[in-house]
Design a protein around this motif. Structure first.
Motif, PDB file in Angstrom:
ATOM      1  N   ILE A  83       0.852  -1.209   0.000  1.00 54.31           N
ATOM      2  CA  ILE A  83       0.000   0.000   0.000  1.00 54.31           C
ATOM      3  C   ILE A  83       0.880   1.249   0.000  1.00 54.31           C
ATOM      4  O   ILE A  83       0.668   2.185  -0.775  1.00 54.31           O
ATOM      5  CB  ILE A  83      -0.946   0.006   1.224  1.00 54.31           C
ATOM      6  N   ASP A  84       1.885   1.260   0.870  1.00 52.70           N
ATOM      7  CA  ASP A  84       2.772   2.433   0.934  1.00 52.70           C
ATOM      8  C   ASP A  84       3.528   2.629  -0.381  1.00 52.70           C
ATOM      9  O   ASP A  84       3.723   3.768  -0.839  1.00 52.70           O
ATOM     10  CB  ASP A  84       3.763   2.294   2.095  1.00 52.70           C
ATOM     11  N   ALA A  85       3.952   1.510  -0.981  1.00 49.20           N
ATOM     12  CA  ALA A  85       4.671   1.615  -2.266  1.00 49.20           C
ATOM     13  C   ALA A  85       3.765   2.229  -3.333  1.00 49.20           C
ATOM     14  O   ALA A  85       4.180   3.128  -4.085  1.00 49.20           O
ATOM     15  CB  ALA A  85       5.162   0.239  -2.708  1.00 49.20           C
ATOM     16  N   ALA A  86       2.524   1.766  -3.390  1.00 54.44           N
ATOM     17  CA  ALA A  86       1.575   2.311  -4.379  1.00 54.44           C
ATOM     18  C   ALA A  86       1.282   3.782  -4.105  1.00 54.44           C
ATOM     19  O   ALA A  86       1.172   4.592  -5.030  1.00 54.44           O
ATOM     20  CB  ALA A  86       0.280   1.498  -4.350  1.00 54.44           C
ATOM     21  N   ASP A  87       1.182   4.118  -2.827  1.00 55.51           N
ATOM     22  CA  ASP A  87       0.907   5.504  -2.436  1.00 55.51           C
ATOM     23  C   ASP A  87       2.030   6.423  -2.935  1.00 55.51           C
ATOM     24  O   ASP A  87       1.792   7.471  -3.560  1.00 55.51           O
ATOM     25  CB  ASP A  87       0.802   5.566  -0.898  1.00 55.51           C
ATOM     26  N   LEU A  88       3.269   6.012  -2.673  1.00 55.49           N
ATOM     27  CA  LEU A  88       4.413   6.853  -3.065  1.00 55.49           C
ATOM     28  C   LEU A  88       4.555   6.934  -4.583  1.00 55.49           C
ATOM     29  O   LEU A  88       4.882   7.995  -5.130  1.00 55.49           O
ATOM     30  CB  LEU A  88       5.697   6.309  -2.426  1.00 55.49           C
ATOM     31  N   LEU A  89       4.305   5.826  -5.269  1.00 57.45           N
ATOM     32  CA  LEU A  89       4.349   5.826  -6.737  1.00 57.45           C
ATOM     33  C   LEU A  89       3.313   6.805  -7.294  1.00 57.45           C
ATOM     34  O   LEU A  89       3.581   7.559  -8.240  1.00 57.45           O
ATOM     35  CB  LEU A  89       4.048   4.405  -7.226  1.00 57.45           C
ATOM     36  N   THR A  90       2.128   6.791  -6.673  1.00 58.26           N
ATOM     37  CA  THR A  90       1.045   7.672  -7.112  1.00 58.26           C
ATOM     38  C   THR A  90       1.394   9.135  -6.848  1.00 58.26           C
ATOM     39  O   THR A  90       1.196  10.003  -7.703  1.00 58.26           O
ATOM     40  CB  THR A  90      -0.269   7.293  -6.386  1.00 58.26           C
ATOM     41  N   LEU A  91       1.916   9.416  -5.659  1.00 60.57           N
ATOM     42  CA  LEU A  91       2.294  10.793  -5.327  1.00 60.57           C
ATOM     43  C   LEU A  91       3.402  11.306  -6.249  1.00 60.57           C
ATOM     44  O   LEU A  91       3.378  12.468  -6.682  1.00 60.57           O
ATOM     45  CB  LEU A  91       2.752  10.877  -3.863  1.00 60.57           C
ATOM     46  N   ALA A  92       4.349  10.436  -6.556  1.00 61.19           N
ATOM     47  CA  ALA A  92       5.453  10.849  -7.437  1.00 61.19           C
ATOM     48  C   ALA A  92       4.927  11.183  -8.831  1.00 61.19           C
ATOM     49  O   ALA A  92       5.348  12.176  -9.447  1.00 61.19           O
ATOM     50  CB  ALA A  92       6.508   9.742  -7.510  1.00 61.19           C
ATOM     51  N   ALA A  93       3.995  10.370  -9.321  1.00 61.51           N
ATOM     52  CA  ALA A  93       3.422  10.628 -10.657  1.00 61.51           C
ATOM     53  C   ALA A  93       2.600  11.914 -10.635  1.00 61.51           C
ATOM     54  O   ALA A  93       2.682  12.735 -11.560  1.00 61.51           O
ATOM     55  CB  ALA A  93       2.562   9.443 -11.090  1.00 61.51           C
ATOM     56  N   ALA A  94       1.812  12.105  -9.573  1.00 64.42           N
ATOM     57  CA  ALA A  94       0.980  13.310  -9.462  1.00 64.42           C
ATOM     58  C   ALA A  94       1.855  14.554  -9.361  1.00 64.42           C
ATOM     59  O   ALA A  94       1.518  15.613  -9.911  1.00 64.42           O
ATOM     60  CB  ALA A  94       0.070  13.206  -8.241  1.00 64.42           C
ATOM     61  N   ASN A  95       2.980  14.428  -8.697  1.00 62.49           N
ATOM     62  CA  ASN A  95       3.898  15.560  -8.571  1.00 62.49           C
ATOM     63  C   ASN A  95       4.441  15.974  -9.938  1.00 62.49           C
ATOM     64  O   ASN A  95       4.532  17.163 -10.246  1.00 62.49           O
ATOM     65  CB  ASN A  95       5.049  15.180  -7.625  1.00 62.49           C
ATOM     66  N   ARG A  96       4.767  14.977 -10.779  1.00 66.62           N
ATOM     67  CA  ARG A  96       5.236  15.302 -12.142  1.00 66.62           C
ATOM     68  C   ARG A  96       4.154  16.037 -12.913  1.00 66.62           C
ATOM     69  O   ARG A  96       4.427  16.977 -13.654  1.00 66.62           O
ATOM     70  CB  ARG A  96       5.636  14.019 -12.884  1.00 66.62           C
ATOM     71  N   LEU A  97       2.914  15.595 -12.721  1.00 71.69           N
ATOM     72  CA  LEU A  97       1.789  16.248 -13.394  1.00 71.69           C
ATOM     73  C   LEU A  97       1.670  17.699 -12.928  1.00 71.69           C
ATOM     74  O   LEU A  97       1.509  18.613 -13.731  1.00 71.69           O
ATOM     75  CB  LEU A  97       0.513  15.470 -13.061  1.00 71.69           C
ATOM     76  N   ASP A  98       1.766  17.903 -11.613  1.00 74.60           N
ATOM     77  CA  ASP A  98       1.689  19.262 -11.053  1.00 74.60           C
ATOM     78  C   ASP A  98       2.782  20.166 -11.620  1.00 74.60           C
ATOM     79  O   ASP A  98       2.583  21.360 -11.824  1.00 74.60           O
ATOM     80  CB  ASP A  98       1.849  19.223  -9.525  1.00 74.60           C
ATOM     81  N   LEU A  99       3.965  19.567 -11.841  1.00 71.80           N
ATOM     82  CA  LEU A  99       5.103  20.339 -12.327  1.00 71.80           C
ATOM     83  C   LEU A  99       5.120  20.450 -13.850  1.00 71.80           C
ATOM     84  O   LEU A  99       6.093  20.953 -14.434  1.00 71.80           O
ATOM     85  CB  LEU A  99       6.423  19.702 -11.850  1.00 71.80           C
ATOM     86  N   ALA A 100       4.049  19.960 -14.490  1.00 72.92           N
ATOM     87  CA  ALA A 100       3.923  19.983 -15.959  1.00 72.92           C
ATOM     88  C   ALA A 100       5.071  19.235 -16.635  1.00 72.92           C
ATOM     89  O   ALA A 100       5.508  19.599 -17.732  1.00 72.92           O
ATOM     90  CB  ALA A 100       3.819  21.413 -16.473  1.00 72.92           C
ATOM     91  N   MET A 101       5.577  18.189 -15.964  1.00 68.68           N
ATOM     92  CA  MET A 101       6.620  17.350 -16.559  1.00 68.68           C
ATOM     93  C   MET A 101       5.955  16.187 -17.294  1.00 68.68           C
ATOM     94  O   MET A 101       4.811  15.841 -16.974  1.00 68.68           O
ATOM     95  CB  MET A 101       7.535  16.781 -15.457  1.00 68.68           C
ATOM     96  N   PRO A 102       6.645  15.544 -18.252  1.00 71.08           N
ATOM     97  CA  PRO A 102       6.075  14.348 -18.883  1.00 71.08           C
ATOM     98  C   PRO A 102       5.761  13.322 -17.802  1.00 71.08           C
ATOM     99  O   PRO A 102       6.601  13.042 -16.939  1.00 71.08           O
ATOM    100  CB  PRO A 102       7.197  13.852 -19.807  1.00 71.08           C
ATOM    101  N   ALA A 103       4.542  12.764 -17.837  1.00 71.82           N
ATOM    102  CA  ALA A 103       4.147  11.863 -16.744  1.00 71.82           C
ATOM    103  C   ALA A 103       3.362  10.657 -17.236  1.00 71.82           C
ATOM    104  O   ALA A 103       2.820   9.908 -16.437  1.00 71.82           O
ATOM    105  CB  ALA A 103       3.326  12.644 -15.717  1.00 71.82           C
ATOM    106  N   ASN A 104       3.320  10.470 -18.547  1.00 72.94           N
ATOM    107  CA  ASN A 104       2.509   9.394 -19.112  1.00 72.94           C
ATOM    108  C   ASN A 104       2.909   8.021 -18.545  1.00 72.94           C
ATOM    109  O   ASN A 104       2.084   7.259 -18.049  1.00 72.94           O
ATOM    110  CB  ASN A 104       2.657   9.404 -20.637  1.00 72.94           C
ATOM    111  N   ARG A 105       4.210   7.719 -18.616  1.00 78.41           N
ATOM    112  CA  ARG A 105       4.688   6.417 -18.129  1.00 78.41           C
ATOM    113  C   ARG A 105       4.495   6.289 -16.623  1.00 78.41           C
ATOM    114  O   ARG A 105       4.047   5.260 -16.121  1.00 78.41           O
ATOM    115  CB  ARG A 105       6.172   6.239 -18.469  1.00 78.41           C
ATOM    116  N   GLU A 106       4.834   7.350 -15.894  1.00 77.12           N
ATOM    117  CA  GLU A 106       4.754   7.289 -14.435  1.00 77.12           C
ATOM    118  C   GLU A 106       3.306   7.092 -13.965  1.00 77.12           C
ATOM    119  O   GLU A 106       3.045   6.356 -13.012  1.00 77.12           O
ATOM    120  CB  GLU A 106       5.351   8.565 -13.832  1.00 77.12           C
TER     121      GLU A 106
END
Ligand code: FAD
Length: 174
Positions: A83-106
């Motif tokens: 659960i924690d691993a999925a949570d952190l993976l999700t937060l990392a991907a959302a952070n890329r989205l917030d920063l307008a970075m490429p995030a398709n794969r993440e």
């Protein structure tokens, strides 16, 4: 319910992108909606985990709490780790989205891992509850049924794997 619009007339100002190019328009944001599936999967898994943890701490069999049996406690350890691993993976991907970075794969990785994690965690939670896991006293069998769709909608797990691997291979010209 399926809504169909045949020969529907719109003013020019209401047309998004090119006429007959709706899929391209949709693709500019579709990948981002997958993050919502990942976040929902993490939230549901945490709720289910709480039931399993409390049950393991209360239920007694063979003269002790079932959480004392390694067969149960190790399941709890694996569940919270995933659960924690999925949570952190999700937060990392959302952070890329917030920063307008490429995030398709993440985002595809977060959706894939979190939705598959939810299936494993709900299944383990029912196992820890034994027969009670299937009774109406707990909402677990409902969570288990609901978990199944997360691996299908917004792109199946196979499609997420396709997106992830294509992203990696394209960079190498393959
Ligand atoms: C409850 C529910 C609600 C939904 N809500 C919406 C909604 O609001 N809006 C919306 O647009 N859609 C919605 N959907 C549709 C959902 O997004 C699709 O069901 C999903 O994308 C899979 O498409 P499909 O059902 O056509 O399966 P198919 O594309 O027919 O896939 C069938 C199987 O083949 C595999 N497959 C297909 N193509 C490939 C490939 N290239 N490589 C490897 N394997 C492949 C799939 O992974 C799957 O295992 C909903 C679906 C459900 C079940």
């Amino acid at each position: 319910m399926i809504l169909e619009f045949d020969d529907c007339r719109l003013p020019q100002a209401q047309v998004l992108g090119e006429v007959d190019g709706g899929f391209e328009v949709m693709n500019t944001w579709l990948y981002a909606t997958r993050i919502t599936v990942a976040t929902m999967s993490v939230g549901r898994a945490r709720r289910v985990f709480d039931y399993a943890l409390n049950y393991a701490a209360e239920r007694e069999q063979f003269g002790q709490k079932i959480g004392k049996f390694q067969g149960v406690s190790f399941q709890l350890a694996d569940m919270i780790t995933e659960i924690d691993a999925a949570d952190l993976l999700t937060l990392a991907a959302a952070n890329r989205l917030d920063l307008a970075m490429p995030a398709n794969r993440e985002i595809a990785s977060a959706k894939l891992y979190a939705s598959e994690m939810l299936s494993r965690v709900t299944d383990a939670a029912i196992q820890i509850h034994g027969g009670m896991g299937l009774m109406d006293d707990y909402p677990l069998e409902r969570f288990w049924r609901d978990a199944r769709v997360e691996r299908i909608w917004d792109g199946t797990s196979e499609i997420q794997r396709h997106i992830i691997s294509r992203d990696l291979l394209r960079a190498l010209g393959a």
